[in-house]
Scaffold this motif. Structure first.
Motif, PDB file in Angstrom:
ATOM      1  N   ILE A 111      -5.324  17.748  -2.098  1.00 50.39           N
ATOM      2  CA  ILE A 111      -4.690  17.494  -3.252  1.00 50.39           C
ATOM      3  C   ILE A 111      -5.102  18.531  -4.480  1.00 50.39           C
ATOM      4  CG2 ILE A 111      -4.211  15.987  -5.114  1.00 50.39           C
ATOM      5  CD1 ILE A 111      -4.288  13.682  -3.043  1.00 50.39           C
TER       6      ILE A 111
ATOM      7  N   LEU B  15       4.707  10.033   3.827  1.00 54.57           N
ATOM      8  CA  LEU B  15       4.155  11.013   2.800  1.00 54.57           C
ATOM      9  C   LEU B  15       2.485  11.053   2.803  1.00 54.57           C
ATOM     10  CD1 LEU B  15       4.580  13.295   0.926  1.00 54.57           C
ATOM     11  CD2 LEU B  15       4.412  11.846  -0.983  1.00 54.57           C
ATOM     12  N   TYR B  16       1.972   9.849   3.030  1.00 50.87           N
ATOM     13  CA  TYR B  16       0.495   9.692   3.130  1.00 50.87           C
ATOM     14  C   TYR B  16      -0.023  10.366   4.540  1.00 50.87           C
ATOM     15  CZ  TYR B  16      -4.225   7.831   3.200  1.00 50.87           C
ATOM     16  OH  TYR B  16      -5.508   7.588   3.167  1.00 50.87           O
TER      17      TYR B  16
ATOM     18  N   VAL C 229      -0.986   3.115  -1.583  1.00 48.65           N
ATOM     19  CA  VAL C 229      -1.728   3.402  -2.607  1.00 48.65           C
ATOM     20  C   VAL C 229      -2.919   4.008  -2.199  1.00 48.65           C
ATOM     21  CG1 VAL C 229      -2.955   2.619  -4.698  1.00 48.65           C
ATOM     22  CG2 VAL C 229      -0.719   1.654  -4.192  1.00 48.65           C
TER      23      VAL C 229
ATOM     24  N   LEU D 293       0.138  13.946   4.494  1.00 41.57           N
ATOM     25  CA  LEU D 293      -1.059  14.354   3.955  1.00 41.57           C
ATOM     26  C   LEU D 293      -2.362  14.407   4.790  1.00 41.57           C
ATOM     27  CD1 LEU D 293      -2.091  15.485   1.266  1.00 41.57           C
ATOM     28  CD2 LEU D 293      -2.105  13.376   0.506  1.00 41.57           C
TER      29      LEU D 293
ATOM     30  N   ILE E 143      -2.795   6.653  -6.870  1.00 42.25           N
ATOM     31  CA  ILE E 143      -1.635   7.434  -6.705  1.00 42.25           C
ATOM     32  C   ILE E 143      -0.649   6.704  -5.637  1.00 42.25           C
ATOM     33  CG2 ILE E 143      -0.792   9.673  -5.876  1.00 42.25           C
ATOM     34  CD1 ILE E 143      -3.155  10.961  -6.731  1.00 42.25           C
ATOM     35  N   ARG E 144       0.492   6.612  -6.252  1.00 39.61           N
ATOM     36  CA  ARG E 144       1.354   5.655  -5.279  1.00 39.61           C
ATOM     37  C   ARG E 144       2.256   6.876  -4.259  1.00 39.61           C
ATOM     38  NH1 ARG E 144       1.435   0.589  -5.810  1.00 39.61           N
ATOM     39  NH2 ARG E 144       0.649  -0.447  -7.525  1.00 39.61           N
ATOM     40  N   THR E 145       2.134   6.485  -3.156  1.00 44.65           N
ATOM     41  CA  THR E 145       3.141   7.382  -2.243  1.00 44.65           C
ATOM     42  C   THR E 145       3.736   6.477  -1.223  1.00 44.65           C
ATOM     43  OG1 THR E 145       3.044   9.381  -1.032  1.00 44.65           O
ATOM     44  CG2 THR E 145       1.213   8.202  -0.717  1.00 44.65           C
ATOM     45  N   THR E 146       4.525   7.103  -0.359  1.00 50.84           N
ATOM     46  CA  THR E 146       5.131   6.328   0.697  1.00 50.84           C
ATOM     47  C   THR E 146       4.197   6.612   1.872  1.00 50.84           C
ATOM     48  OG1 THR E 146       6.447   8.446   1.469  1.00 50.84           O
ATOM     49  CG2 THR E 146       7.347   7.091  -0.151  1.00 50.84           C
TER      50      THR E 146
END
Length: 85
Positions: A40, A21-22, A2, A25, A15-18
């Motif tokens: 973003i 992926l984070y 998160v 990013l 924002i929740r992500t794996t």
């Protein structure tokens, strides 16, 4: 995973992500010298506001240019030599 960004009216939003992926990013933001938030927001601006999308490329004929002799045939002349179903 998160992480938080500030949304409309300055409210903090999660924002929740794996994790992978984070990490991607975070790596991309660092490579561009931007914060994750900036990256973003740039993505949102490009896709929603500016509407930039890859344009399909039109094919230009002839695909292969030839310097050979030009043949001027009508469809009827071609049908005389080639059998079509």
């Amino acid at each position: 995973m998160v992480f938080h960004i500030y949304g409309i009216h300055g409210r903090k939003q999660a924002i929740r992500t794996t994790g992978s992926l984070y990490r991607k990013l975070k790596e991309q933001a660092a490579a561009q010298g931007r914060s994750i938030r900036e990256l973003i927001l740039l993505g949102v601006r490009v896709t929603l506001i500016e509407g930039k999308r890859p344009h399909s490329k039109r094919v230009k004929f002839p695909l292969i240019a030839s310097d050979g002799p030009k043949v001027d045939l009508t469809n009827e002349q071609i049908y005389e030599h080639i059998e079509f179903p």
